[in-house]
Each structure stands twice: as C-alpha cells, then as structure tokens.
Design a protein around this motif. Structure first.
Motif, mmCIF file in Angstrom:
data_model
loop_
_atom_site.group_PDB
_atom_site.id
_atom_site.type_symbol
_atom_site.label_atom_id
_atom_site.label_comp_id
_atom_site.label_asym_id
_atom_site.label_seq_id
_atom_site.Cartn_x
_atom_site.Cartn_y
_atom_site.Cartn_z
ATOM 1 N N PHE A 20 36.952 -33.519 -4.951
ATOM 2 C CA PHE A 20 36.318 -34.163 -6.107
ATOM 3 C C PHE A 20 34.987 -34.805 -5.712
ATOM 4 C CE2 PHE A 20 35.501 -37.439 -9.228
ATOM 5 C CZ PHE A 20 35.863 -36.837 -10.426
ATOM 6 N N ALA A 38 31.461 -33.769 -7.397
ATOM 7 C CA ALA A 38 30.659 -34.770 -8.109
ATOM 8 C C ALA A 38 29.346 -35.036 -7.382
ATOM 9 C CB ALA A 38 31.463 -36.064 -8.254
ATOM 10 N N ALA A 53 33.009 -33.646 -14.293
ATOM 11 C CA ALA A 53 32.919 -35.068 -14.586
ATOM 12 C C ALA A 53 31.459 -35.515 -14.722
ATOM 13 C CB ALA A 53 33.613 -35.878 -13.488
ATOM 14 N N VAL A 54 30.551 -34.824 -14.023
ATOM 15 C CA VAL A 54 29.128 -35.186 -14.060
ATOM 16 C C VAL A 54 28.357 -34.312 -15.041
ATOM 17 C CG1 VAL A 54 27.024 -35.392 -12.683
ATOM 18 C CG2 VAL A 54 29.227 -36.018 -11.679
ATOM 19 N N GLY A 70 35.217 -32.384 -10.224
ATOM 20 C CA GLY A 70 34.131 -33.328 -9.951
ATOM 21 C C GLY A 70 32.834 -32.916 -10.611
ATOM 22 N N GLN A 71 32.546 -31.621 -10.602
ATOM 23 C CA GLN A 71 31.324 -31.150 -11.256
ATOM 24 C C GLN A 71 31.380 -31.355 -12.764
ATOM 25 O OE1 GLN A 71 30.713 -27.091 -10.010
ATOM 26 N NE2 GLN A 71 29.939 -27.680 -7.992
ATOM 27 N N ALA A 116 26.924 -32.249 -7.979
ATOM 28 C CA ALA A 116 26.466 -32.274 -9.370
ATOM 29 C C ALA A 116 25.442 -33.366 -9.604
ATOM 30 C CB ALA A 116 27.659 -32.455 -10.309
ATOM 31 N N LEU A 117 25.519 -34.446 -8.826
ATOM 32 C CA LEU A 117 24.528 -35.514 -8.959
ATOM 33 C C LEU A 117 23.137 -35.044 -8.523
ATOM 34 C CD1 LEU A 117 26.584 -38.595 -7.717
ATOM 35 C CD2 LEU A 117 25.833 -38.106 -10.056
ATOM 36 N N ALA A 144 24.804 -28.285 -8.000
ATOM 37 C CA ALA A 144 26.179 -27.872 -8.266
ATOM 38 C C ALA A 144 26.358 -26.378 -8.013
ATOM 39 C CB ALA A 144 26.551 -28.220 -9.706
#
Length: 272
Positions: A175, A179, A127-128, A124-125, A182-183, A189
């Motif tokens: 995930f 994510a 992905a961002v 997930g991290q 990370a946002l 993160a």
C-alpha cells in the motif's frame, strides 16, 4: 394407558425418521460441520450424531465413508449414514500423487504473496488517484489482480500450501509503495506499474520453464493458470508504458529500486 399405547408407534416412527445433514454445522446452516476428533471417534464412534433429532447414528459398519476437505484443506474420512446424501467437498480437489511438493509449495506460496502485494499496490494508487483520469484504468487492472488472488487462494487450499508469514508486511509495504508512487502523479504510478508487472511476468516465465522441465502434462492446469496470469501482467506493463510511465521523474532510478524490492520480496516469500 390406552392413549399412551396408541401414540407410542407414532412417536417411534417420528424419532426413527432421520434427515441427513447437508454441508452445514446444524439445521439451516450452509457451512461444513466439524468432523469428530480422532480420539473422540475412536472412543465413542456411535456418539457422532447425524439425525436432526439428536439421536446417535447407525453403527460404524453401516456407514459409507466419504472423503471431505476441511476449511484448512486437510483430508480425512467422514462416516455418512447409509442411504443418506453424501456431502459434497467444499473446495477444489487436486490429485497430489507424484507432485514435487517443494517446487509446487514454493511456486504457489510466492505467487499468492505476489498477487496479494499487487492488490495492495493498486489499492494505494486508487486511494490517491481514484478520482483522476487514470482512476478507471487503475481500477481495471486492480480487478484483474483480485481475480488472480482469488484463484491462488483456491490453489493454496487445493494443494495444501501455507501462505508466507510475511503477508502482514507485504500488506503495509504494498500500500505504501502504491500510494507513494501515486503521489508522484499518474506518470509515477504508471512507472511503478511497469516495474512491478515486468518483475512479476519475468518470474512467471521462470516458473513456466520449471514446470515444463518437471512434467508439462502433470502440471497442465497450473501451467495454464500461470500463463494466463503472465499475459495479464504483460498487458498491465504495456498499459503503463502507453500512459507515459517513462516520462516519470527519475524513471530509471525508480524502476530499478522497485524491481530490486520485488526480487527481495520473491526471494523471501518463496522460503518463509
């Protein structure tokens, strides 16, 4: 008639040449063939075919048994033709005699679930933040988590431990956590990494103490694996601190909330 009589010995010799199968389901395959089921082998053991020509194998008394591991990790006895090449087990063999099964089952099940969840968090991290300045650092930590998960997949087969039924939930939850943190930016993160890795390393320490109290010599291999992975998690924790995790928005609240979630995940994965 004369032609038939002349070729008959050659045909008999050809059909009599048996080629033992290797670890595969048929000619040219690389997988372990399915063994005959218990009721079929009991009724008609001579029908289990080993020759590539499809002829029945030798009688049961002429076969040498060999131990095998099925894909599900179940042990059994498999007759191999005398003089043939024995099939090599397709997974790690572990001596389970005298093992405290409830303790080992709980340890391996929850550790497998934890490494699975950690993989999903880093996914997930990435992905961002995959293309940001911290992308390579996250990828490096993720690669180590992949190695951890691979090892616990092997241990689950070797020790015949079932995975937690909550894996589909941890798949999504991990995930989303990765994510979502990370946002908040790279600091968010890293704050997530610090919280998760601290929880995992503390849990590994608890397991090490448990195994040391049980029998350090009997569980020597498992102890070495857990200690190595504990050290890797501590390294990830320190990397997060070095990259300003404590400067994340509401760091204390975020860390506490994530670690409460980790404790709940550990409790459930040990038991379900």
């Amino acid at each position: 008639m004369e032609v038939a009589a002349a070729v008959a010995p050659a045909v008999r010799r050809s059909l009599g040449q048996r080629r033992p199968l290797r670890c595969g389901t048929g000619r040219g395959s690389g997988r372990l063939p399915r063994p005959p089921t218990a009721h079929l082998s009991a009724r008609r053991p001579e029908r289990w075919r080993w020759a590539s020509y499809g002829r029945p194998g030798p009688p049961q008394a002429a076969r040498a048994p060999v131990t095998f591991v099925s894909p599900a990790g179940l042990w059994g006895r498999w007759p191999v033709p005398a003089g043939a090449v024995s099939l090599r087990p397709c997974s790690t063999r572990v001596t389970l005699e005298g093992v405290n099964r409830p303790v080992i089952d709980r340890i391996i099940r929850v550790d497998h679930a934890g490494e699975y969840g950690a993989n999903r968090i880093y996914a997930g991290q990435m992905a961002v933040l995959g293309r940001s300045s911290v992308g390579p650092i996250i990828q490096q930590m993720w690669n180590q988590e992949k190695d951890h998960l691979k090892k616990f997949n092997e241990l689950m087969v070797a020790y015949r431990v079932r995975p937690t039924v909550l894996l589909p939930f941890w798949n999504v939850a991990g995930f989303v956590l990765g994510a979502g943190s990370a946002l908040l930016g790279r600091k968010g993160a890293m704050a997530c990494t610090v919280a998760v890795e601290e929880s995992i390393s503390d849990h590994y320490n608890s397991q090490i103490r448990t195994l040391m109290e049980e029998d350090p010599e009997k569980y020597k291999e498992l102890l070495q694996i857990i200690k190595q992975f504990r050290d890797d998690e501590r390294e990830h924790h320190d990397i997060g601190l070095e990259h300003d995790a404590e400067a994340a928005p509401a760091y204390s609240v975020l860390k506490t909330a994530i670690q409460l979630g980790c404790k709940a995940a550990i409790f459930l994965s040990e038991r379900i």
